[in-house]
Write an enzyme that holds these catalytic residues in place. Structure first.
Site, PDB file in Angstrom:
ATOM      1  N   ASP A   1      35.153-105.640 -50.100  1.00  0.00           N
ATOM      2  CA  ASP A   1      35.837-104.623 -50.443  1.00  0.00           C
ATOM      3  C   ASP A   1      34.896-103.242 -50.089  1.00  0.00           C
ATOM      4  OD1 ASP A   1      37.467-102.735 -51.156  1.00  0.00           O
ATOM      5  OD2 ASP A   1      37.766-103.706 -53.100  1.00  0.00           O
ATOM      6  N   ASP A   2      35.393-102.370 -49.222  1.00  0.00           N
ATOM      7  CA  ASP A   2      34.524-101.114 -49.036  1.00  0.00           C
ATOM      8  C   ASP A   2      33.388-101.211 -48.363  1.00  0.00           C
ATOM      9  OD1 ASP A   2      36.860 -99.816 -50.235  1.00  0.00           O
ATOM     10  OD2 ASP A   2      35.707 -98.487 -51.580  1.00  0.00           O
TER      11      ASP A   2
ATOM     12  N   CYS B   1      42.287 -99.962 -49.316  1.00  0.00           N
ATOM     13  CA  CYS B   1      42.639-101.041 -49.733  1.00  0.00           C
ATOM     14  C   CYS B   1      43.969-101.845 -49.997  1.00  0.00           C
ATOM     15  CB  CYS B   1      42.201-101.097 -51.384  1.00  0.00           C
ATOM     16  SG  CYS B   1      40.537-100.517 -51.680  1.00  0.00           S
TER      17      CYS B   1
ATOM     18  N   ARG C   1      45.479-105.091 -47.760  1.00  0.00           N
ATOM     19  CA  ARG C   1      45.968-106.347 -48.305  1.00  0.00           C
ATOM     20  C   ARG C   1      47.426-106.697 -48.058  1.00  0.00           C
ATOM     21  NH1 ARG C   1      41.430-104.758 -50.574  1.00  0.00           N
ATOM     22  NH2 ARG C   1      40.232-106.003 -51.521  1.00  0.00           N
TER      23      ARG C   1
ATOM     24  N   LYS D   1      40.456-109.774 -56.074  1.00  0.00           N
ATOM     25  CA  LYS D   1      41.213-108.570 -56.142  1.00  0.00           C
ATOM     26  C   LYS D   1      42.559-108.828 -55.598  1.00  0.00           C
ATOM     27  CE  LYS D   1      41.030-104.038 -54.719  1.00  0.00           C
ATOM     28  NZ  LYS D   1      40.228-102.804 -53.943  1.00  0.00           N
TER      29      LYS D   1
ATOM     30  N   HIS E   1      45.797-106.455 -56.030  1.00  0.00           N
ATOM     31  CA  HIS E   1      46.129-104.894 -55.336  1.00  0.00           C
ATOM     32  C   HIS E   1      47.130-104.795 -54.445  1.00  0.00           C
ATOM     33  CE1 HIS E   1      44.038-100.737 -54.578  1.00  0.00           C
ATOM     34  NE2 HIS E   1      44.889-100.523 -55.346  1.00  0.00           N
TER      35      HIS E   1
ATOM     36  N   HIS F   1      32.473-102.327 -53.457  1.00  0.00           N
ATOM     37  CA  HIS F   1      33.301-101.342 -54.112  1.00  0.00           C
ATOM     38  C   HIS F   1      32.664-100.717 -55.345  1.00  0.00           C
ATOM     39  CE1 HIS F   1      36.620 -99.293 -55.964  1.00  0.00           C
ATOM     40  NE2 HIS F   1      37.633 -99.340 -54.623  1.00  0.00           N
TER      41      HIS F   1
ATOM     42  N   ASP G   1      37.827-104.926 -46.105  1.00  0.00           N
ATOM     43  CA  ASP G   1      39.063-104.386 -45.963  1.00  0.00           C
ATOM     44  C   ASP G   1      39.472-102.797 -45.391  1.00  0.00           C
ATOM     45  OD1 ASP G   1      37.891-102.928 -48.032  1.00  0.00           O
ATOM     46  OD2 ASP G   1      39.492-102.940 -49.691  1.00  0.00           O
ATOM     47  N   ASN G   2      38.088-102.339 -45.218  1.00  0.00           N
ATOM     48  CA  ASN G   2      38.154-101.043 -44.589  1.00  0.00           C
ATOM     49  C   ASN G   2      36.646-100.632 -44.354  1.00  0.00           C
ATOM     50  OD1 ASN G   2      39.362-100.294 -47.792  1.00  0.00           O
ATOM     51  ND2 ASN G   2      37.251 -99.505 -47.547  1.00  0.00           N
TER      52      ASN G   2
ATOM     53  N   LYS H   1      36.075 -94.688 -44.581  1.00  0.00           N
ATOM     54  CA  LYS H   1      37.406 -95.333 -45.486  1.00  0.00           C
ATOM     55  C   LYS H   1      38.387 -94.090 -45.279  1.00  0.00           C
ATOM     56  CE  LYS H   1      38.893 -96.922 -50.097  1.00  0.00           C
ATOM     57  NZ  LYS H   1      38.490 -97.265 -51.412  1.00  0.00           N
TER      58      LYS H   1
END
Length: 557
Positions: free
Chosen positions: A32-33, A70, A74, A127, A129, A218, A323-324, A369
């Site tokens: 994540d991130d 995010c 997803r 996660k 989301h 993240h 994710d990004n 992001k």
């Protein structure tokens, strides 16, 4: 006669189980991130020996794309659909239109729903989301087992000492609320539950699909003290020198060309312009961020060890992505900055990496992001499958999240239904990457790739990329083969290409129910309708338009 029938049925059952066992297991890992260069196989100095191994024994893509933030990422990952078609064109908030309802619609089947129909156990840790309502939780969308959190962010530690200032960590295991205990660290718990689910699944005799969705790295910056200690003093060289080192390593690895143009960010101050105290504060941020990635990799090592223990390592496909891109100053000023209740790295920390270090994380790409520039939508991708993927392979791609569902279904021999639970399903717009993974065949894509999120738009077709940032809303054109850092806008010299790609975008936007962002933009800073979830009220965000404001923010955290 009865004995003969029973023996025949037993034979059929055993044959069926043997066929199931031949199907490959699939593990999908998403972090994540995390920026493009934040792991060893993509140029980082951070210790990631397990990802190093997967890359050394598997395949790396140079060009793999996500959706820049995010929830839309997803949505595409879970369904193989463009995010709007899946119902999450903006975020996990309902803006009143089907393409922006904030949870996965029934016409967009999840990986778990499809693979379960093909005899797979479906497991998830981490996660979610893509839907806050309990009707949209993982166990209700095809997963047999789930542990993790439903919304967009979570603390990593039990935060009961700070309960008067910050909300509790809300976790779920198979639809039941659970909590972190003192001393537990969420990254470890995510890996631990993945191991636990694999142990339990081993008794079924079925193949499995395991989705491990880490929230690391993240924000908030919270890490194990022993991991932070590994990086003490490592970032005293500052972001200017570190970025140069990473880019040099990327060139040596073959990830980028030796003559690659490198993006610059005028908003990032020179490291030497900071005072000694300011440098020490910034160093601490990156030490903790690196520690979070280090611990994530340790968890991957635990999962790999469990695979080997269960004798399933030779028949398992693993895909790793982010994710990004890393988070810069993506939320404009106006949103309250969360004050930390403890030092950076501890349970009371609500700090985050911020733009200066994110500039390094996304090397050599432009921006961060939530944008449609390469720094926002580019991810590492590592694919590992000892029986079929040749080790040490590099491939360009160009691939996207929407391609993973067709890939997994081909590998699993799973049919994608046109009707599921009496609902017509959306066709899959992506292409299988199995030929690319296993025989390095070039991707054959009939239509371009498209993006839209909060007014940020892009089209990728061959070497050309058309991109527009909100609120400027003016098309820019880049030759990604020659200039992946997007430093030379060629729109004025190529009006015909701009016209063709923008027309293709308009057609895609219409077919995916994309709405002009100004017509649906939610109230609040940066268009966010309140916090990501109940865990993240007044989250730690800080726009950094000038080096002076960046340094001021550090003096007043």
């Amino acid at each position: 006669m009865r004995i003969c029938i029973l023996l025949a049925l037993l034979g059929i059952f055993q044959h069926s189980m043997a066929q199931q066992q031949k199907k490959p297991n699939i593990i999908l890992i998403m972090v994540d991130d995390m920026g493009f260069s934040d792991i060893g196989p993509y140029g980082s100095e951070i210790s990631t020996p397990n990802l190093d191994r997967l890359a050394r024994e598997g395949l790396r893509l140079r060009e793999f794309y996500n959706n820049s933030i995010c929830a839309p990422t997803r949505a595409s990952l879970m369904t193989g659909q463009f995010a709007h078609k899946a119902g999450i064109g903006y975020f996990n908030v309902n803006l009143g239109l089907p393409a922006y309802q904030g949870y996965l619609n029934k016409s967009s089947l999840t990986l778990a729903e499809v693979l379960k129909q093909s005899g797979y156990s479906t497991l998830m840790s981490g996660k979610w989301h893509v839907g806050d309502d309990s009707l949209s939780w993982p166990n209700q969308r095809g997963f047999d087992k789930f542990f993790g959190f439903i919304g967009g962010a979570s603390n990593y530690y039990d935060i009961s000492p700070y309960k008067e200032k910050v909300p509790p960590v809300q976790l779920v295991e198979n639809n039941q609320q659970v909590t972190l205990q003192p001393g537990q660290y969420l990254t470890d718990e995510i890996a631990g539950h993945a191991e636990k689910f694999l142990d339990e699944q081993d008794k079924t005799g079925k193949p499995f699909f395991l989705y491990v969705a880490y929230n690391a790295p993240h924000w908030p910056l919270q890490a194990r003290p022993e991991d932070i200690a590994k990086y003490k003093g490592k970032y005293s060289i500052g972001w200017d020198s570190l970025r140069t080192q990473r880019i040099d390593k990327q060139k040596k690895l073959g990830l980028i060309n030796a003559n690659t143009t490198i993006s610059r960010d005028a908003e990032v101050p020179a490291w030497q312009s900071l005072t000694y105290d300011e440098q020490k504060l910034w160093e601490k941020k990156m030490e903790v961020y690196a520690a979070m990635i280090d611990r994530m990799d340790q968890g991957i090592g635990r999962i790999l060890a469990k695979l080997k223990e269960l004798k399933k390592d030779d028949n398992t496909l693993i895909v790793f992505i982010s994710d990004n891109g890393a988070q810069g100053g993506f939320i404009p000023t106006g949103r309250k900055r969360q004050r930390s209740s403890g030092p950076i790295g501890t349970a009371g920390s609500y700090d985050y990496q911020e733009q200066n270090w994110a500039y390094v994380s996304n090397s050599p790409h432009r921006s961060y992001k939530a944008t449609a520039y390469e720094g926002g939508i580019s991810s590492p991708l590592i694919a590992w499958y000892p029986a079929k993927i040749k080790g040490g392979t590099f491939a360009r791609g160009t691939a996207h999240l929407i391609d993973l569902a067709p890939t997994f279904y081909e590998v699993a021999g799973a049919g994608y239904p046109t009707v599921f639970n009496q609902v017509n399903t959306h066709p899959l717009p992506g292409v299988s990457l199995a030929p690319l993974f296993f025989t390095q065949q070039e991707i054959s894509r009939k239509t371009p790739l498209f993006w839209e999120r909060a007014g940020n738009r892009a089209v990728r077709n061959g070497k050309w990329k058309l991109v527009s940032s909100y609120p400027r809303n003016q098309w820019e054109l880049y030759d990604i083969e020659a200039d992946r850092a997007e430093t030379k806008d060629l729109a004025a010299q190529n009006p015909q290409i701009v016209s063709e790609l923008s027309a293709a975008y308009d057609s895609w936007a219409k077919n995916n129910d994309v709405v002009d962002y100004d017509k649906i933009k939610p109230a609040g800073p940066s268009g966010f309708a309140g916090p990501f979830n109940s865990n993240t009220t007044n989250t730690n965000t800080n726009a950094t338009a000038t080096s002076g404001r960046q340094r001021s923010a550090q003096r007043n955290p």
